[in-house]
Scaffold this active site. Sequence first.
Site, PDB file in Angstrom:
ATOM      1  N   HIS A 179       0.808  -1.226   0.000  1.00  0.00           N
ATOM      2  CA  HIS A 179       0.000   0.000   0.000  1.00  0.00           C
ATOM      3  C   HIS A 179       0.837   1.270   0.000  1.00  0.00           C
ATOM      4  CE1 HIS A 179       0.911  -0.108   4.338  1.00  0.00           C
ATOM      5  NE2 HIS A 179       0.722   1.194   4.310  1.00  0.00           N
TER       6      HIS A 179
HETATM    7  C1  UD1 Z   1      -1.821   5.815   5.576  1.00  0.00           C
HETATM    8  C2  UD1 Z   1      -0.507   6.320   6.172  1.00  0.00           C
HETATM    9  C3  UD1 Z   1       0.532   5.212   6.129  1.00  0.00           C
HETATM   10  C4  UD1 Z   1       0.013   3.937   6.758  1.00  0.00           C
HETATM   11  C5  UD1 Z   1      -1.335   3.558   6.165  1.00  0.00           C
HETATM   12  C6  UD1 Z   1      -1.904   2.399   6.918  1.00  0.00           C
HETATM   13  C7  UD1 Z   1      -0.110   8.722   5.827  1.00  0.00           C
HETATM   14  C8  UD1 Z   1       0.708   9.705   5.088  1.00  0.00           C
HETATM   15  N1  UD1 Z   1       0.018   7.442   5.416  1.00  0.00           N
HETATM   16  O1  UD1 Z   1      -1.569   5.540   4.211  1.00  0.00           O
HETATM   17  O2  UD1 Z   1       1.688   5.625   6.810  1.00  0.00           O
HETATM   18  O3  UD1 Z   1       0.938   2.921   6.523  1.00  0.00           O
HETATM   19  O4  UD1 Z   1      -2.232   4.662   6.273  1.00  0.00           O
HETATM   20  O5  UD1 Z   1      -2.815   1.665   6.158  1.00  0.00           O
HETATM   21  O6  UD1 Z   1      -0.844   9.064   6.713  1.00  0.00           O
HETATM   22  N2  UD1 Z   1      -9.017   4.869   1.192  1.00  0.00           N
HETATM   23  C9  UD1 Z   1     -10.262   4.299   1.096  1.00  0.00           C
HETATM   24  N3  UD1 Z   1     -10.897   3.985   2.261  1.00  0.00           N
HETATM   25  C10 UD1 Z   1     -10.381   4.217   3.493  1.00  0.00           C
HETATM   26  C11 UD1 Z   1      -9.107   4.791   3.565  1.00  0.00           C
HETATM   27  C12 UD1 Z   1      -8.442   5.123   2.416  1.00  0.00           C
HETATM   28  O7  UD1 Z   1     -10.783   4.076   0.016  1.00  0.00           O
HETATM   29  O8  UD1 Z   1     -11.029   3.889   4.504  1.00  0.00           O
HETATM   30  C13 UD1 Z   1      -8.295   5.174  -0.061  1.00  0.00           C
HETATM   31  C14 UD1 Z   1      -8.539   6.604  -0.563  1.00  0.00           C
HETATM   32  O9  UD1 Z   1      -8.604   6.568  -1.949  1.00  0.00           O
HETATM   33  C15 UD1 Z   1      -7.281   7.314  -0.130  1.00  0.00           C
HETATM   34  C16 UD1 Z   1      -6.225   6.225  -0.191  1.00  0.00           C
HETATM   35  O10 UD1 Z   1      -6.898   5.030   0.168  1.00  0.00           O
HETATM   36  O11 UD1 Z   1      -6.972   8.413  -0.950  1.00  0.00           O
HETATM   37  C17 UD1 Z   1      -5.045   6.456   0.730  1.00  0.00           C
HETATM   38  O12 UD1 Z   1      -5.482   6.638   2.078  1.00  0.00           O
HETATM   39  P1  UD1 Z   1      -4.618   7.540   3.086  1.00  0.00           P
HETATM   40  O13 UD1 Z   1      -5.161   7.433   4.440  1.00  0.00           O
HETATM   41  O14 UD1 Z   1      -4.441   8.892   2.531  1.00  0.00           O
HETATM   42  O15 UD1 Z   1      -3.184   6.872   3.005  1.00  0.00           O
HETATM   43  P2  UD1 Z   1      -2.758   5.362   3.205  1.00  0.00           P
HETATM   44  O16 UD1 Z   1      -2.128   4.902   1.944  1.00  0.00           O
HETATM   45  O17 UD1 Z   1      -3.870   4.568   3.770  1.00  0.00           O
HETATM   46  N1  UDP Z   2      -3.750  -5.449   8.882  1.00  0.00           N
HETATM   47  C1  UDP Z   2      -5.038  -5.952   8.985  1.00  0.00           C
HETATM   48  N2  UDP Z   2      -5.710  -6.276   7.840  1.00  0.00           N
HETATM   49  C2  UDP Z   2      -5.173  -6.123   6.608  1.00  0.00           C
HETATM   50  C3  UDP Z   2      -3.853  -5.605   6.503  1.00  0.00           C
HETATM   51  C4  UDP Z   2      -3.177  -5.262   7.671  1.00  0.00           C
HETATM   52  O1  UDP Z   2      -5.551  -6.119  10.090  1.00  0.00           O
HETATM   53  O2  UDP Z   2      -5.854  -6.438   5.610  1.00  0.00           O
HETATM   54  C5  UDP Z   2      -3.039  -5.090  10.122  1.00  0.00           C
HETATM   55  C6  UDP Z   2      -1.686  -5.735  10.263  1.00  0.00           C
HETATM   56  O3  UDP Z   2      -1.800  -7.006  10.859  1.00  0.00           O
HETATM   57  C7  UDP Z   2      -0.947  -4.742  11.139  1.00  0.00           C
HETATM   58  C8  UDP Z   2      -1.499  -3.427  10.680  1.00  0.00           C
HETATM   59  O4  UDP Z   2      -2.759  -3.698  10.081  1.00  0.00           O
HETATM   60  O5  UDP Z   2      -1.278  -4.929  12.497  1.00  0.00           O
HETATM   61  C9  UDP Z   2      -0.574  -2.819   9.681  1.00  0.00           C
HETATM   62  O6  UDP Z   2      -1.203  -1.772   9.016  1.00  0.00           O
HETATM   63  P1  UDP Z   2      -0.766  -1.227   7.597  1.00  0.00           P
HETATM   64  O7  UDP Z   2      -0.021  -2.264   6.852  1.00  0.00           O
HETATM   65  O8  UDP Z   2      -1.992  -0.686   6.971  1.00  0.00           O
HETATM   66  O9  UDP Z   2       0.141   0.031   7.966  1.00  0.00           O
HETATM   67  P2  UDP Z   2       1.681   0.222   8.376  1.00  0.00           P
HETATM   68  O10 UDP Z   2       2.007  -0.693   9.478  1.00  0.00           O
HETATM   69  O11 UDP Z   2       2.491   0.002   7.141  1.00  0.00           O
HETATM   70  O12 UDP Z   2       1.744   1.660   8.755  1.00  0.00           O
END
Ligand code: UD1
Ligand code: UDP
Length: 384
Positions: A215
């Site tokens: 992601h």
């Molecule tokens: C964010 C964090 C990242 C973390 C990740 C965990 C920042 C800069 N990044 O990245 O460090 O590892 O969360 O998963 O804060 N979206 C949906 N539904 C949701 C949430 C997001 O559709 O419930 C989609 C939207 O199109 C959005 C994109 O995902 O634009 C990215 O979501 P965003 O929260 O901006 O960043 P993450 O990639 O999730």
């Molecule tokens: N996780 C989850 N379901 C998923 C993917 C990740 O419960 O489909 C959990 C995972 O086990 C871990 C946390 O979410 O505890 C990690 O989150 P993510 O990979 O979104 O973010 P990051 O750790 O890279 O910031």
Amino acid sequence: MFHIFTVIGARPQFVKAAVVSLAIKRLGRGIIKESIIHTGQHYDYSMSGIFFKELNIPRPIDNLNVGSFSHGKQTGIMLERLERVFIRDHPDMVLVYGDTNSTLAATLAAAKLHIPVAHVEAGMRSFNKLMPEELNRVAVDHMSDILFCSSDASVKNLRREGIPDKNNGKCCVVLNVGDVMVDALKFFYSYAEKRSKILAKLNLKPRNYYLVTVHRAENTDSLEKLKVIFKSLNIIAEKGSCVVIPMHPRTLSALKRLGMKNFSKNMRIIGPVSYFDMLLLEKNAAGIFTDSGGVQKEAYIFRVPAITLRTETEWVETVKSGWNTLVPINEKAIMLAFDKMARFKRDSLRVTSNIYGDGKASGRIAGFFQKYFITTVKIKPGLG
Ligand code: UD1
Ligand code: UDP
């Protein structure tokens, strides 16, 4: 009562806050009240609601419903809404986790109002300023008052940046408490084992599939890189390995933009799964491909070999231990790393000590707050 406001908004923060909230409830009874503010950065049920339900996280007193925007706009909206809440409620401490835009906005809003900030997972560094998370972490650490680190490496990173010594008169504490994700995994795994039906649902046999999560912006914003990743995974699947991919919504939209389809029938692309399902999928995988910080660590804790689809990691110990391999995004490198992982003998590596702590980090954090409020603050501002 001293009032801590925990600000969370993204999936990994729900997992971390779940165990710390439990510890605060246990150790802070009669002294500390914790309230959760959800920024709304993640909002789909599979990215947010399910974690509150499954992990029994206290219901947020406010959901700021920020949603998805560009970094500046998303952080700006959060900043404005959080400031309003902090001015309204005067928390005694703001507690933040990790390195997301929610972490940055909460820290900045609190620091400018002179509300002490405690940062869990302080000191992590990738030394790659192209990562939005790296910019967030550095800023958050330099504005925080209490820095809870997960490892010795993170303490060293902070010292190298002059924290706490150069924090000019501000009370600043750096403590290696261990990693709260270890606590979460240890605490919830037995529940997960009883409740998750994911292996049966997907008809998976232990050690007979590879688990994938992707992601990170650097992989999903570059359609070129995403194409290489999914092409490589598809080759692995076509050769007969089952590849299970709980897909982040960001990756799903990028894949749609790329127009890649007609994957092998062994590629099992599903939606994001719950934490319990994820723990089961991780523990029983033959190997894991990921660019997630949390998943790298969980793979290490379960002693499942991992390939990290990045050229650097904050969780350097997982690589040093031999369980995690950093792999650049090119097909040849991914296929080579996969061949090595497929031949990996789990008993070829010594089980190293608990580099991320003993699963008691959340107790140390809550214990710290208890002492902090009794001995350091003593008189509640505004009530004294
Ligand atoms: C964010 C964090 C990242 C973390 C990740 C965990 C920042 C800069 N990044 O990245 O460090 O590892 O969360 O998963 O804060 N979206 C949906 N539904 C949701 C949430 C997001 O559709 O419930 C989609 C939207 O199109 C959005 C994109 O995902 O634009 C990215 O979501 P965003 O929260 O901006 O960043 P993450 O990639 O999730
Ligand atoms: N996780 C989850 N379901 C998923 C993917 C990740 O419960 O489909 C959990 C995972 O086990 C871990 C946390 O979410 O505890 C990690 O989150 P993510 O990979 O979104 O973010 P990051 O750790 O890279 O910031």
